[in-house]
Each structure stands twice: as C-alpha cells, then as structure tokens.
Design a protein around this motif. Structure first.
Motif, PDB file in Angstrom:
ATOM      1  N   UNK A  65       0.790  -1.363  -0.018  1.00  0.00           N
ATOM      2  CA  UNK A  65       0.198   0.006  -0.163  1.00  0.00           C
ATOM      3  C   UNK A  65       0.781   1.180  -0.067  1.00  0.00           C
ATOM      4  N   UNK A  66       1.825   1.135   0.876  1.00  0.00           N
ATOM      5  CA  UNK A  66       2.991   2.367   0.569  1.00  0.00           C
ATOM      6  C   UNK A  66       3.430   2.750  -0.575  1.00  0.00           C
ATOM      7  N   UNK A  67       3.740   1.539  -1.306  1.00  0.00           N
ATOM      8  CA  UNK A  67       4.451   1.737  -2.625  1.00  0.00           C
ATOM      9  C   UNK A  67       3.245   2.022  -3.966  1.00  0.00           C
ATOM     10  N   UNK A  68       2.126   1.642  -4.092  1.00  0.00           N
ATOM     11  CA  UNK A  68       1.120   1.525  -4.794  1.00  0.00           C
ATOM     12  C   UNK A  68       1.194   2.849  -5.433  1.00  0.00           C
ATOM     13  N   UNK A  69       1.429   2.737  -7.058  1.00  0.00           N
ATOM     14  CA  UNK A  69       1.263   3.799  -7.947  1.00  0.00           C
ATOM     15  C   UNK A  69       0.978   3.346  -9.258  1.00  0.00           C
ATOM     16  N   UNK A  70       0.118   4.250  -9.907  1.00  0.00           N
ATOM     17  CA  UNK A  70      -0.583   5.557  -9.440  1.00  0.00           C
ATOM     18  C   UNK A  70      -1.958   4.719  -8.596  1.00  0.00           C
ATOM     19  N   UNK A  71      -2.553   5.706  -7.787  1.00  0.00           N
ATOM     20  CA  UNK A  71      -3.649   5.410  -6.850  1.00  0.00           C
ATOM     21  C   UNK A  71      -4.820   6.176  -7.797  1.00  0.00           C
ATOM     22  N   UNK A  72      -6.267   5.805  -7.355  1.00  0.00           N
ATOM     23  CA  UNK A  72      -7.412   6.442  -8.128  1.00  0.00           C
ATOM     24  C   UNK A  72      -8.171   7.555  -7.107  1.00  0.00           C
ATOM     25  N   UNK A  73      -7.199   7.875  -6.065  1.00  0.00           N
ATOM     26  CA  UNK A  73      -8.034   9.070  -5.232  1.00  0.00           C
ATOM     27  C   UNK A  73      -8.222  10.223  -6.322  1.00  0.00           C
ATOM     28  N   UNK A  74      -9.358  11.150  -5.956  1.00  0.00           N
ATOM     29  CA  UNK A  74      -9.697  12.404  -6.903  1.00  0.00           C
ATOM     30  C   UNK A  74      -8.833  13.297  -6.819  1.00  0.00           C
ATOM     31  N   UNK A  75      -8.039  13.376  -5.466  1.00  0.00           N
ATOM     32  CA  UNK A  75      -7.193  14.644  -5.423  1.00  0.00           C
ATOM     33  C   UNK A  75      -5.541  14.280  -5.495  1.00  0.00           C
ATOM     34  N   UNK A  76      -5.378  13.126  -5.911  1.00  0.00           N
ATOM     35  CA  UNK A  76      -4.031  12.601  -6.157  1.00  0.00           C
ATOM     36  C   UNK A  76      -3.942  11.297  -6.704  1.00  0.00           C
ATOM     37  N   UNK A  77      -2.767  11.130  -7.640  1.00  0.00           N
ATOM     38  CA  UNK A  77      -2.551   9.654  -8.199  1.00  0.00           C
ATOM     39  C   UNK A  77      -1.310   9.444  -7.546  1.00  0.00           C
ATOM     40  N   UNK A  78      -0.585  10.139  -6.718  1.00  0.00           N
ATOM     41  CA  UNK A  78       0.841   9.697  -6.227  1.00  0.00           C
ATOM     42  C   UNK A  78       0.701   8.615  -5.017  1.00  0.00           C
ATOM     43  N   UNK A  79       1.854   8.088  -5.016  1.00  0.00           N
ATOM     44  CA  UNK A  79       1.827   6.881  -3.883  1.00  0.00           C
ATOM     45  C   UNK A  79       2.022   7.667  -2.503  1.00  0.00           C
ATOM     46  N   UNK A  80       1.797   6.907  -1.552  1.00  0.00           N
ATOM     47  CA  UNK A  80       2.126   7.248   0.014  1.00  0.00           C
ATOM     48  C   UNK A  80       3.490   7.436   0.154  1.00  0.00           C
ATOM     49  N   UNK A  81       4.455   6.771  -0.520  1.00  0.00           N
ATOM     50  CA  UNK A  81       5.765   6.956  -0.409  1.00  0.00           C
ATOM     51  C   UNK A  81       5.995   8.162  -0.989  1.00  0.00           C
ATOM     52  N   UNK A  82       5.845   8.720  -2.045  1.00  0.00           N
ATOM     53  CA  UNK A  82       5.845   9.972  -2.593  1.00  0.00           C
ATOM     54  C   UNK A  82       5.672  10.945  -1.638  1.00  0.00           C
ATOM     55  N   UNK A  83       4.255  10.899  -1.350  1.00  0.00           N
ATOM     56  CA  UNK A  83       3.815  11.978  -0.388  1.00  0.00           C
ATOM     57  C   UNK A  83       4.809  12.160   0.879  1.00  0.00           C
ATOM     58  N   UNK A  84       5.212  11.065   1.571  1.00  0.00           N
ATOM     59  CA  UNK A  84       5.845  11.054   2.675  1.00  0.00           C
ATOM     60  C   UNK A  84       7.492  11.851   2.232  1.00  0.00           C
ATOM     61  N   UNK A  85       7.867  11.390   1.318  1.00  0.00           N
ATOM     62  CA  UNK A  85       9.177  11.813   0.957  1.00  0.00           C
ATOM     63  C   UNK A  85       9.167  13.398   0.583  1.00  0.00           C
ATOM     64  N   UNK A  86       8.083  13.729  -0.230  1.00  0.00           N
ATOM     65  CA  UNK A  86       7.978  15.033  -0.645  1.00  0.00           C
ATOM     66  C   UNK A  86       7.868  15.820   0.721  1.00  0.00           C
ATOM     67  N   UNK A  87       6.694  15.672   1.506  1.00  0.00           N
ATOM     68  CA  UNK A  87       6.661  16.655   2.791  1.00  0.00           C
ATOM     69  C   UNK A  87       8.131  16.744   3.244  1.00  0.00           C
TER      70      UNK A  87
END
Length: 232
Positions: A65-87
C-alpha cells in the motif's frame, strides 16, 4: 488522529496564524507551533501523548500500500511513498536553508544513499516514470529515519528563534541555495518564487505544519481506500 482532533488542529492553526507575527506573543506562538508540528510527525519525536496524524498513517501500513502507484483518489494519484518523501524534503529545505541558513538534514548523513533513490529535489513536477521509480525503490525505514531527523531539527531551529524573527523576510541568497543544492529543479522555479515572497512565519504556517497536514490526510485516505479494496 480522529476527526475531532483534526478539527482542533485546524482551529489551533488559525490561532497560530493570528499571533505568530506578534513579538509579544512569541513564546506562546513557539509553543503552539511545537504542538501543531508534533501532531504531523511521529509521536516519537516529541512528548505528545496523542496519536498523531503520522501515527495513524503508519499504523498497520503494508508495504504494498505504501508503494502503490498510481492510486485512484480524486485529489492525487501519487503514492504514499511519494507524499511522505515530498513533505519531508519540503520541510528540510525550507527550515534548514530558508530559515536557518544551515545544512540540510539530507546532507548531514548518508540519507540519500540509504533511501536508494537518485532524487534530492522537492518532488514537484516529477514525471510519471520518476514517481514510479521513487515509489518502487525508496527504502521505507530509511525514509522514516530521515523524516524523524528532519522533524527533530525543525523543532530545535524554531525553539532557538527570538522575538521578531517570525517577521524576517527570506534572503534571496538562500533562495539561490535551493537551486545550487538541487533542492528545487529549474522547472519548479515557481516554487522558489512562492517561498521568496514569504517571511519566516509564512514558512512555518505552511511547509512545516499545514503542508504536512494536507499530504498526510491525503495519504490516510489512500491507505483507507486501498485497504477497503483489498478487504472487498
């Protein structure tokens, strides 16, 4: 962090915005920042006895789940991994370069090597191929170790500020450091321009707190949706 706690976090963020530029409220603003900041990082970096938003995300977070990309959420398709690294990258560069004019946490240890990714920049304007590479390759535990180090360093820097510092503008030489150190890509110049118009208060109200809050909320929604899909 449940919905009531999130509402309280938002209310306290408004209170912090009201007082942060008032030198006579400096100590109160610092304490409020530290409280807000603690709730968008792991509880291991502070003395909070609450379940933080990051704790909620990391609880039973499966690697797939941490790595799944792309995701189908309406406000993002980026993975949880990307979000944690980005912030984490955004907090590191804005706090350590733009506020403190010190070395980034990323460069104080072998974090770049241990995370096993070739990127140092903020993650803005990445291609789909780059996001896919980051999502599949980044070392989960090394990312969390880096994130904790960034959070601890932010708290040290903010605690060292003195009355009036929150009103200081961002020196343009610090903005140039972002590009020299490959923290921001040239095609993401808009991001550096945005930060250049902020003062220290503005950086603490967004990159160090609310930016974390927004992306962690997105990540929690990704996790919940993917868990529901797997259980169904």
């Amino acid at each position: 962090m449940d919905m009531i706690q999130r509402r309280i976090w938002n209310e306290n963020h408004k209170k912090m915005k009201e007082i942060i530029c008032k030198p006579d409220k400096h100590s109160k603003a610092v304490q409020l920042f530290l409280t807000q900041h603690s709730l968008v990082h792991s509880s291991s970096i502070s003395t909070t006895n609450q379940t933080t938003l990051e704790d909620s995300l990391l609880s039973n977070l499966k690697e797939a789940i941490f790595r799944e990309y792309p995701v189908s959420n309406p406000d993002t398709k980026n993975s949880i991994a990307w979000h944690l690294w980005h912030i984490t990258r955004i907090e590191d560069m804005t706090t350590n370069i733009l506020i403190a004019n010190e070395q980034q946490v990323l460069d104080t240890s072998q974090y770049s090597d241990s995370m096993s990714i070739p990127f140092k920049h903020s993650g803005n304007d990445m291609s789909e191929e780059e996001i896919a590479l980051l999502s599949s390759n980044i070392d989960f535990e090394s990312l969390l170790t880096y994130r904790r180090a960034v959070g601890i360093r932010t708290r040290e820097i903010v605690s060292s500020l003195t009355p009036g510092d929150f009103n200081l503008d961002i020196d343009q030489n610090k903005i140039q450091r972002l590009f020299k150190e490959n923290a921001v890509m040239e095609k993401s110049k808009w991001l550096a321009d945005y930060w250049s118009k902020k003062n220290i208060a503005g950086l603490l109200l967004m990159p160090a707190t609310r930016h974390n809050f927004l992306h962690l909320n997105k990540s929690v929604r990704i996790k919940e949706k993917l868990l529901k899909r797997r259980e169904g």
